[in-house]
Design a protein around this motif. Structure first.
Motif: not given
Length: 91
Positions: A56-60, A64-66
């Motif tokens: 998953m990646k931050h939309p803005d 990468e989200l951890i």
């Protein structure tokens, strides 16, 4: 402002606390068989994933989200070469 306590100052504070709380005279230098042990939890991080396994990646911003996947119990011996420091703010 930094407050820094050496190992012997921490042991003296422990002695005073034990005396005040439990009414027991403790001599940390003669009665302890080994140095006090500090236990703490270490967080293990991993990339957050979708159900399909894609990271998953931050939309803005696109990084990468951890997330914390587990914690491990760790121990450290509070020996003569250790200090306890903390910082305070305000007046």
């Amino acid at each position: 402002m930094e407050i820094k306590l050496c190992q012997y100052e921490v042991l003296e504070a422990i002695e005073e606390y034990i005396k005040k709380k439990y009414d027991f005279d403790l001599d940390c230098y003669n009665q302890l068989e080994e140095y006090p042990t500090i236990s703490y939890l270490k967080r293990i991080y991993a990339p957050k994933k979708h159900k399909n396994g894609k990271v998953m990646k931050h939309p803005d911003y696109g990084y990468e989200l951890i997330e914390v996947v587990k914690t491990e119990q760790k121990y450290i011996s509070f020996g003569e070469d250790c200090d306890l420091s903390f910082y305070i703010t305000g007046e």
